[in-house]
Motif scaffolding. Sequence first.
Motif, PDB file in Angstrom:
ATOM      1  N   LYS A  13      18.972  33.442  22.639  1.00  0.00           N
ATOM      2  CA  LYS A  13      18.875  32.528  23.082  1.00  0.00           C
ATOM      3  C   LYS A  13      19.706  31.344  22.358  1.00  0.00           C
ATOM      4  O   LYS A  13      18.897  30.950  21.362  1.00  0.00           O
ATOM      5  N   ASN A  14      20.614  30.635  23.506  1.00  0.00           N
ATOM      6  CA  ASN A  14      21.109  29.879  23.033  1.00  0.00           C
ATOM      7  C   ASN A  14      20.680  28.136  23.999  1.00  0.00           C
ATOM      8  O   ASN A  14      20.915  28.182  25.009  1.00  0.00           O
ATOM      9  N   ILE A  15      20.544  27.131  23.239  1.00  0.00           N
ATOM     10  CA  ILE A  15      20.134  25.931  23.733  1.00  0.00           C
ATOM     11  C   ILE A  15      21.159  25.237  22.345  1.00  0.00           C
ATOM     12  O   ILE A  15      20.818  24.575  21.804  1.00  0.00           O
ATOM     13  N   MET A  16      21.909  23.806  23.783  1.00  0.00           N
ATOM     14  CA  MET A  16      22.827  22.678  23.316  1.00  0.00           C
ATOM     15  C   MET A  16      22.209  21.857  23.133  1.00  0.00           C
ATOM     16  O   MET A  16      21.694  21.240  24.540  1.00  0.00           O
ATOM     17  N   ILE A  17      22.092  20.576  22.492  1.00  0.00           N
ATOM     18  CA  ILE A  17      21.644  19.102  22.291  1.00  0.00           C
ATOM     19  C   ILE A  17      22.775  18.932  22.407  1.00  0.00           C
ATOM     20  O   ILE A  17      23.441  19.143  21.259  1.00  0.00           O
TER      21      ILE A  17
END
Length: 195
Positions: free
Chosen positions: A3-7
């Motif tokens: 899973k990929n999260i960008m902040i």
Amino acid sequence: MTKNIMIVGVGGQGSLLASKLLGWLLLNEGYDVKVSEVHGMSQRGGSVVTYVRFGEKVYSPIIDKGEADLIVSFEKLEAARYLDYLKPDGTVVVNTQQIDPMPVVTGATVYPQDLIEKMKVAGANVDAMDCLTLAREAGSEKAVNLVLLGRLSRHYDIPIEHWQAAIEACVPKKFLEINQRAFLLGRNTKLDGEN
């Protein structure tokens, strides 16, 4: 499956603490986690982007265009700027605050209007909230990052106690109470039309 999260945000808003806290939480949930600050200038006003990838085994910290499951944005224009990184069914959790970038401040350009609507029209699931007002309610404008994480927590099936343990582990003691309040305001505040 990874899973990929960008902040994404602006320097000085606390995005690095948010990514550290998220990394700590996910490691303690048993995931392999890679956190990478990719672009960015640490001084106030510069664009800052952090990638958080987690899964059974993560080989690279980098998220390419079209791969982000979720974008957490401290500011509307930053969310719009990185929208092409979002998967077709991805979600943007965004603070509705407007922070004028230098070209707007100097009068070279104007701040784009209706960004939330434009992101929705582009096909993004947009979860937009006035995090600055809630951070002030918690006791500090600097707690926008924890309001955003509280909102983000609604998108993952991780017990609230685990989030709270991550906050206690990553936030300095003297700021702990404000940050805990900010997290709960972000998590529990109902927006129009929500159950």
